[in-house]
Write an enzyme that holds these catalytic residues in place. Structure first.
Site, PDB file in Angstrom:
ATOM      1  N   HIS A  46       2.534  25.640 -17.030  1.00 13.49           N
ATOM      2  CA  HIS A  46       1.718  24.510 -17.480  1.00 13.49           C
ATOM      3  C   HIS A  46       0.272  24.652 -17.005  1.00 13.49           C
ATOM      4  O   HIS A  46       0.007  24.707 -15.799  1.00 13.49           O
ATOM      5  CB  HIS A  46       2.289  23.183 -16.972  1.00 13.49           C
ATOM      6  CG  HIS A  46       1.499  22.013 -17.471  1.00 13.49           C
ATOM      7  ND1 HIS A  46       1.771  21.382 -18.655  1.00 13.49           N
ATOM      8  CD2 HIS A  46       0.387  21.411 -16.971  1.00 13.49           C
ATOM      9  CE1 HIS A  46       0.876  20.432 -18.862  1.00 13.49           C
ATOM     10  NE2 HIS A  46       0.031  20.422 -17.848  1.00 13.49           N
ATOM     11  N   ASN A  87      -8.341  24.809 -28.769  1.00 16.54           N
ATOM     12  CA  ASN A  87      -9.062  23.536 -28.707  1.00 16.54           C
ATOM     13  C   ASN A  87      -9.089  23.039 -27.263  1.00 16.54           C
ATOM     14  O   ASN A  87      -8.071  23.094 -26.574  1.00 16.54           O
ATOM     15  CB  ASN A  87      -8.359  22.484 -29.578  1.00 16.54           C
ATOM     16  CG  ASN A  87      -8.463  22.794 -31.059  1.00 16.54           C
ATOM     17  OD1 ASN A  87      -9.491  23.293 -31.519  1.00 16.54           O
ATOM     18  ND2 ASN A  87      -7.404  22.533 -31.814  1.00 16.54           N
ATOM     19  N   HIS A 100      -2.616  26.163 -25.642  1.00 12.86           N
ATOM     20  CA  HIS A 100      -1.896  26.878 -26.702  1.00 12.86           C
ATOM     21  C   HIS A 100      -2.936  27.492 -27.625  1.00 12.86           C
ATOM     22  O   HIS A 100      -3.967  26.886 -27.918  1.00 12.86           O
ATOM     23  CB  HIS A 100      -0.975  25.931 -27.474  1.00 12.86           C
ATOM     24  CG  HIS A 100      -1.637  24.660 -27.887  1.00 12.86           C
ATOM     25  ND1 HIS A 100      -1.827  23.594 -27.027  1.00 12.86           N
ATOM     26  CD2 HIS A 100      -2.208  24.294 -29.059  1.00 12.86           C
ATOM     27  CE1 HIS A 100      -2.466  22.635 -27.649  1.00 12.86           C
ATOM     28  NE2 HIS A 100      -2.720  23.032 -28.896  1.00 12.86           N
TER      29      HIS A 100
END
Ligand code: 5GP
Ligand code: ZN
Length: 114
Positions: A46, A87, A100
């Site tokens: 993460h 993004n 991602h």
């Protein structure tokens, strides 16, 4: 992270088929595809946004980009071309706060992006 959608998908708590997986990454089809091929290449670890990357993540980011290129090639898009997008935060439209890399291919993609 217990409250992260992509951590749950990676942990198998939410159904989803991996198009690719290795020790550090998975790739899944985007639930709302914006092109005939729209995959998300996601690190198993993460990391919330690009702003949270450190020098120790350089190899991981390189692996993400190389996985996108390999998958695009496998699907026959290497020569025609494809787009990769990362993004970061709200102005760029990031909605899932686990980094991602989008891989989009299979149609003409205009520039500049919206
Ligand atoms: P972002 O806007 O954060 O760069 O991209 C998040 C992407 O995740 C969006 O393109 C969205 O369609 C996709 N997405 C959101 N929820 C899910 C889900 O549950 N499964 C999959 N496969 N994709 C999702
Ligand atoms: Zn996560």
């Amino acid at each position: 992270m217990t409250d992260c959608l992509f951590c749950k998908i990676i942990a198998g708590q939410i159904q989803g088929r991996f198009v690719h997986e290795d020790h550090e990454l998975v790739a899944i089809r985007d639930i709302n595809p914006q092109a005939p091929l729209h995959l998300l290449i996601i690190p198993r670890r993460h990391i919330s946004t690009l702003n949270d990357l450190g020098p120790h993540d350089d190899a991981l980011v390189g692996s993400m980009v190389r996985a996108a290129s390999a998958i695009a090639k496998e699907h026959g898009y290497a020569d025609d071309g494809y787009r990769t997008v990362l993004n970061c935060n709200s102005a760029a439209g990031q909605t899932v706060f686990h980094i991602h890399l989008h891989l989009l291919a299979g149609r003409g993609l205009s520039w500049p992006p919206g």
